[in-house]
Structures are given as structure tokens and as C-alpha cells.
Enzyme design. Sequence first.
Site, PDB file in Angstrom:
ATOM      1  N   HIS A  14      36.975 -18.965 -19.742  1.00 26.41           N
ATOM      2  CA  HIS A  14      36.286 -17.802 -20.689  1.00 26.41           C
ATOM      3  C   HIS A  14      36.836 -16.507 -20.418  1.00 26.41           C
ATOM      4  O   HIS A  14      37.256 -15.804 -21.492  1.00 26.41           O
ATOM      5  CB  HIS A  14      34.866 -17.747 -20.418  1.00 26.41           C
ATOM      6  CG  HIS A  14      33.941 -19.147 -20.510  1.00 26.41           C
ATOM      7  ND1 HIS A  14      33.400 -19.954 -19.483  1.00 26.41           N
ATOM      8  CD2 HIS A  14      33.734 -19.770 -21.803  1.00 26.41           C
ATOM      9  CE1 HIS A  14      32.839 -20.803 -19.811  1.00 26.41           C
ATOM     10  NE2 HIS A  14      33.035 -20.965 -21.152  1.00 26.41           N
ATOM     11  N   GLY A  41      39.764 -21.667 -26.628  1.00 29.43           N
ATOM     12  CA  GLY A  41      40.661 -22.211 -25.905  1.00 29.43           C
ATOM     13  C   GLY A  41      41.260 -23.400 -26.351  1.00 29.43           C
ATOM     14  O   GLY A  41      40.633 -24.167 -27.115  1.00 29.43           O
ATOM     15  N   LEU A  49      39.659 -25.796 -16.194  1.00 23.18           N
ATOM     16  CA  LEU A  49      38.176 -25.331 -15.801  1.00 23.18           C
ATOM     17  C   LEU A  49      37.248 -25.677 -16.848  1.00 23.18           C
ATOM     18  O   LEU A  49      37.620 -25.790 -18.003  1.00 23.18           O
ATOM     19  CB  LEU A  49      38.291 -23.702 -15.604  1.00 23.18           C
ATOM     20  CG  LEU A  49      39.306 -23.134 -14.939  1.00 23.18           C
ATOM     21  CD1 LEU A  49      39.208 -21.920 -14.306  1.00 23.18           C
ATOM     22  CD2 LEU A  49      39.086 -24.050 -13.291  1.00 23.18           C
TER      23      LEU A  49
END
Length: 285
Positions: A41, A151, A188
Site C-alpha cells: 500500500h 497495485g 505482500l
Amino acid sequence: MPTSIITVRRVSELRALVAGWRRADETIGLVPTMGALHDGHLALIRQAQADCRRCIATLFVNPTQFGANEDLAAYPRDEAADRTKLAALGVDALFAPTVDEMYAPDASTTVIVAGLTEHLCGPFRPGHFAGVATVVAKLLLQSLPDAAYFGEKDFQQLQVIRRLARDLDIPVRIVGVPTVRDADGLALSSRNAYLSADERKAASTLPRTLSSIAERLARSPSDVAAQIDWGRAQLAAAGFGKIDYVEVCDVETLQPVNEVSGPARVFGAAWLGRTRLIDNAPVQR
Ligand code: PAJ
């Protein structure tokens, strides 16, 4: 280092904040999240800050994108920790609305992006992309940023959002940001917190397998079916349970291909115990 951050909970407050920045001719970048912030993030935020004068992060665990048997209740929530991270980065504002602020009790409008949601996660998570598309359309229209950041880890989501912004004439640039990974290659994800120690060890087989397939297809573009079989066997051998898919798709249409002849990515989704992991890797040609 800033230790606090402006937090707004109402759409009207968000609009007032943005209007002030617009009057000062400042550009605005939006980073939508569901919180439990990690370095993935934060990479989106850094990109937004590099491109735009102002950066707004949003924190909303959107109920409409979770299926009936999914992890909405258990989804990790820690707004205080998230605010500390955002403040440390110098994010200008956090928009953290309640469910009631986002959805009228009789809300009856849904954004459905056809075609792009037909394969990959679409069939395994019915209603998920409609929930994502609807909430992202709302967040974009509430804030009307210059650019919004998503993302590549969730590549299908990124393409769905590009398409809805184009089709609905929402005047925003959608920017894709490369996946941030742990040292062993695991992307992640807030959901990695669910993994046991053994599962966490096995998890890196997913990115390793997808990037091996991508490398092999760069050399032998017609070998798709055999590579998918090999990939599924690798995941099963590493201890993955249900394998939702290992697919090779065209990056624009997200339709599966039997042979790589244009820009393509390898996509995978599989379960380790009760945790579903997804990832993807580009075929470099
Ligand atoms: P969330 O899972 O919190 O992810 C927020 C954004 O961070 C998404 O754009 C996602 O692709 C990106 N992201 C997550 N892990 C990443 C990583 N390892 N590297 C780079 N980017 C990463 O995705 C959602 O929330 C929601 O569906 C949302 C778009 C906010 C709509 O509710």
C-alpha cells in the site's frame, strides 16, 4: 515527521477538502485501500506523492465485495496503526467513511464490468468485481482526483478499474504500481497474516511457479497447456490445497490464450489452508 493526519468520515467533508485544494490549483492523487496497511500500500502512496501535490488515502472495508462465505468479519482492521503509517508518510488526508455513509439503505445501483470478469477470479468470487467496481466508481466520483493508484498484484482488479473509468467517462488517470514482495518473493498482502508458519514457508511457491512459467513461455510461447499442468503440480506438491486457477491471459482482454503471441501474464490463485493467495507474473518477450 508528521504524527497526525486529517481524517474525514463524510463525503461532504471530503468534497470540501478537495475543493479547497482545487482552488489553490493543486493536483490530487487517490489511493483506495481496505486498511491493514503494508509496504505494498505504501508504494502506491509514494507513487501518488511523487506525481501529485496532494495525496488522499481511503480506508473502507467494503462489504459488497466480500462473498457470503468470505472473510469480511475477520478482515484485519487497525485504523490507529494505519493512521500512524499514513501520517509518517505525510499523506494529506485519510477518508474513512462508515458503511452507512457509503451506502444508502436502499442503494440499488451496481457497476458491472463484463468480459474482463469472465475468467480468473470472476467465477470463483461471484459478485466480487461488481462490489469493487461500484465502490471504486463511488470513491472516484466523491473525490474526482487527477490520478488514482492500484497495485498490479490485483491485476484483474486494475484492468476492471481502468475499464470502468473509461466506460463511465470518469476523468481520472488510473495508474498501476508494480507488486511489492517479501524477500522470498511472496507478494505482500493483508491476508498473509492468516498464514501459519508452515503455510508461510510454502507460500513462496506461488510466485516462484508463476514466474518460472512466464520465463519458459518467453522461450516457448506455444507451451501454455503443458506449463499450466506443470504449475498446478508444483503448487500441489508444495502443500497448496484447492487450486482455483493457473491461467495465461492476454493483458488487455484477460481472456485465456493457448499460445503467447502478444502481451500476456501468468495468473494463479490457490489455497493454503483457509487462506486464498493470488499473484501474477508478466511474460517478458
Ligand atoms: P486492498 O487489498 O487494501 O489493496 C489496496 C491497494 O493496494 C490495491 O490497489 C492493491 O492492488 C494494492 N496492493 C495490495 N498488495 C500490494 C502489493 N504487494 N504490491 C503493490 N500493491 C499492492 O484492493 C483493495 O484493497 C480493494 O479491492 C479496493 C480497491 C480498495 C476497493 O475496495
